[in-house]
Scaffold this motif. Sequence first.
Motif, PDB file in Angstrom:
ATOM      1  N   LEU A 117       0.823  -1.202   0.000  1.00 43.80           N
ATOM      2  CA  LEU A 117       0.000   0.000   0.000  1.00 43.80           C
ATOM      3  C   LEU A 117       0.864   1.261   0.000  1.00 43.80           C
ATOM      4  N   THR A 118       0.602   2.117  -0.953  1.00 41.38           N
ATOM      5  CA  THR A 118       1.252   3.426  -1.038  1.00 41.38           C
ATOM      6  C   THR A 118       0.173   4.472  -1.214  1.00 41.38           C
ATOM      7  N   VAL A 119       0.300   5.556  -0.468  1.00 44.98           N
ATOM      8  CA  VAL A 119      -0.650   6.660  -0.566  1.00 44.98           C
ATOM      9  C   VAL A 119       0.136   7.950  -0.723  1.00 44.98           C
ATOM     10  N   ASP A 120      -0.092   8.621  -1.838  1.00 49.96           N
ATOM     11  CA  ASP A 120       0.531   9.917  -2.119  1.00 49.96           C
ATOM     12  C   ASP A 120      -0.548  10.986  -2.147  1.00 49.96           C
ATOM     13  N   TYR A 121      -0.229  12.123  -1.586  1.00 52.82           N
ATOM     14  CA  TYR A 121      -1.103  13.291  -1.654  1.00 52.82           C
ATOM     15  C   TYR A 121      -0.391  14.370  -2.453  1.00 52.82           C
ATOM     16  N   SER A 124       4.120  16.774  -4.106  1.00 59.16           N
ATOM     17  CA  SER A 124       3.690  15.423  -3.746  1.00 59.16           C
ATOM     18  C   SER A 124       4.226  15.068  -2.359  1.00 59.16           C
ATOM     19  N   PHE A 125       3.381  14.413  -1.587  1.00 57.49           N
ATOM     20  CA  PHE A 125       3.750  13.971  -0.241  1.00 57.49           C
ATOM     21  C   PHE A 125       3.337  12.515  -0.102  1.00 57.49           C
ATOM     22  N   THR A 126       4.256  11.656   0.305  1.00 54.51           N
ATOM     23  CA  THR A 126       3.952  10.235   0.498  1.00 54.51           C
ATOM     24  C   THR A 126       3.588   9.997   1.954  1.00 54.51           C
ATOM     25  N   ALA A 127       2.331   9.610   2.185  1.00 56.93           N
ATOM     26  CA  ALA A 127       1.857   9.342   3.542  1.00 56.93           C
ATOM     27  C   ALA A 127       2.179   7.914   3.969  1.00 56.93           C
ATOM     28  N   LEU A 128       2.084   6.971   3.037  1.00 61.99           N
ATOM     29  CA  LEU A 128       2.404   5.566   3.280  1.00 61.99           C
ATOM     30  C   LEU A 128       3.171   5.045   2.082  1.00 61.99           C
TER      31      LEU A 128
END
Length: 169
Positions: A9-13, A19-23
């Motif tokens: 799981l990868t989550v980018d905002y 861009s910021f990677t939360a996970l």
Amino acid sequence: MSKIEIKNLTVDYIEKKKSFTALKNVSFSIEEGEFVSIIGSSGCGKSTLLSILEGINTATEGEILINGEPVTGTGPDRGVVFQHYSLFPWMTARKNVAFGIKQVNKTASRAERYQLADEFLDKVGLEQFKNKYPSQLSGGMQQRVAIARALAMDTDILLMDGRIRHPRY
């Protein structure tokens, strides 16, 4: 088969063109009957992970499976207690709990929903406040109404997002 399986799981905002990677590349599984806590500092992605599990948000990459099926949105198999108590301000405590029950048990009568709501409000020590609106309850009481609602829904999975403050602060 695992109850919950999280795979790569990868989550980018993206905020203000940045861009910021939360996970990033999170993988683990949870078996039937397990109780799991995810602990970490503020901003490390705990709430992001729960929002993906809840089906409220989607991952950039990877997948979450519940009972072998991909999570594609919210579902009646998951009860949620949010970090910020999400009660309907126009409903009493009793009606807030009964609303949750109605979402998972469409055939229950209003009387059955209210009886069950009263039982769960009693379990969290709020039966005498059942006819109060959220604005008439303290923050802790509002959170207990949200917990009563999630428990009364009798879902397979209970997701709880909260903060624990260190005693020194």
